[in-house]
Design a protein around this motif. Structure first.
Motif, mmCIF file in Angstrom:
data_model
loop_
_atom_site.group_PDB
_atom_site.id
_atom_site.type_symbol
_atom_site.label_atom_id
_atom_site.label_comp_id
_atom_site.label_asym_id
_atom_site.label_seq_id
_atom_site.Cartn_x
_atom_site.Cartn_y
_atom_site.Cartn_z
ATOM 1 N N ASP A 1 0.836 -1.191 0.000
ATOM 2 C CA ASP A 1 0.000 0.000 0.000
ATOM 3 C C ASP A 1 0.880 1.252 0.000
ATOM 4 O O ASP A 1 0.642 2.186 -0.761
ATOM 5 N N HIS A 2 1.902 1.220 0.828
ATOM 6 C CA HIS A 2 2.821 2.359 0.938
ATOM 7 C C HIS A 2 3.528 2.628 -0.395
ATOM 8 O O HIS A 2 3.607 3.773 -0.853
ATOM 9 N N GLU A 3 4.019 1.585 -1.020
ATOM 10 C CA GLU A 3 4.702 1.746 -2.308
ATOM 11 C C GLU A 3 3.737 2.293 -3.363
ATOM 12 O O GLU A 3 4.109 3.148 -4.172
ATOM 13 N N TYR A 4 2.501 1.823 -3.337
ATOM 14 C CA TYR A 4 1.513 2.303 -4.299
ATOM 15 C C TYR A 4 1.237 3.797 -4.108
ATOM 16 O O TYR A 4 1.141 4.543 -5.085
ATOM 17 N N LEU A 5 1.127 4.234 -2.859
ATOM 18 C CA LEU A 5 0.946 5.669 -2.596
ATOM 19 C C LEU A 5 2.133 6.460 -3.138
ATOM 20 O O LEU A 5 1.957 7.496 -3.783
ATOM 21 N N VAL B 1 -4.383 9.963 3.426
ATOM 22 C CA VAL B 1 -4.210 8.532 3.703
ATOM 23 C C VAL B 1 -2.922 8.298 4.486
ATOM 24 O O VAL B 1 -2.896 7.497 5.426
ATOM 25 N N ARG B 2 -1.873 9.007 4.131
ATOM 26 C CA ARG B 2 -0.581 8.827 4.812
ATOM 27 C C ARG B 2 -0.654 9.155 6.306
ATOM 28 O O ARG B 2 0.179 8.700 7.069
ATOM 29 N N LYS B 3 -1.646 9.923 6.709
ATOM 30 C CA LYS B 3 -1.798 10.261 8.127
ATOM 31 C C LYS B 3 -2.251 9.053 8.951
ATOM 32 O O LYS B 3 -2.101 9.043 10.165
ATOM 33 N N THR B 4 -2.828 8.064 8.274
ATOM 34 C CA THR B 4 -3.249 6.837 8.944
ATOM 35 C C THR B 4 -2.146 5.796 8.781
ATOM 36 O O THR B 4 -1.813 5.430 7.645
ATOM 37 N N PRO B 5 -1.570 5.333 9.880
ATOM 38 C CA PRO B 5 -0.518 4.302 9.760
ATOM 39 C C PRO B 5 -1.044 3.076 9.007
ATOM 40 O O PRO B 5 -2.232 2.719 9.123
ATOM 41 N N GLU C 1 -0.818 -0.044 9.430
ATOM 42 C CA GLU C 1 -1.430 -1.097 10.240
ATOM 43 C C GLU C 1 -2.837 -0.724 10.733
ATOM 44 O O GLU C 1 -3.581 -1.581 11.186
ATOM 45 N N GLN C 2 -3.210 0.542 10.609
ATOM 46 C CA GLN C 2 -4.551 0.967 11.018
ATOM 47 C C GLN C 2 -5.509 1.097 9.826
ATOM 48 O O GLN C 2 -6.691 1.381 10.008
ATOM 49 N N ARG C 3 -5.012 0.870 8.626
ATOM 50 C CA ARG C 3 -5.869 0.911 7.451
ATOM 51 C C ARG C 3 -6.607 -0.403 7.300
ATOM 52 O O ARG C 3 -6.158 -1.438 7.758
#
Length: 104
Positions: A39-43, A91-95, A97-99
């Motif tokens: 998810d992080h890489e996609y963002l 979206v980045r404000k939500t860690p 693991e909390q998504r």
């Protein structure tokens, strides 16, 4: 990864927002997901692609490459890209693991 593997938050921020604008834009972000592993890489990659369109490309050329029919105006395209960038920031404000990863 597939777009179904994205968190709900990321999917809504990018895929759903792009789809509301134009299906052909959604396709660009969908293809990009296939090259990402998280998810992080996609963002990160989505943000990078948008910034490339806004800063490094002739925007008219990008529009012609992306939209096969009924291309938007430069103004409309810039507006939606900026909206998606804003969504990514939220979206980045939500860690991670909390998504929520149970979209489907």
């Amino acid at each position: 990864m597939d777009t179904n593997d994205l968190s709900r938050e990321t999917h809504t921020a990018i895929i759903d927002t792009a789809e509301e604008f134009h299906h052909h834009l959604t396709l660009q972000f969908g293809v990009l997901a296939g090259y990402c592993h998280s998810d992080h890489e996609y963002l990160d990659e989505s943000e990078s692609m948008i910034k490339e369109w806004l800063n490094n490309w002739d925007l008219e050329e990008a529009i012609m490459d992306i939209f096969f029919d009924t291309p938007p105006s430069k103004k409309e395209f810039k507006k939606i890209l900026k909206k998606i960038l804003s969504n990514i920031k939220k979206v980045r404000k939500t860690p991670t693991e909390q998504r929520k990863f149970d979209l489907w």
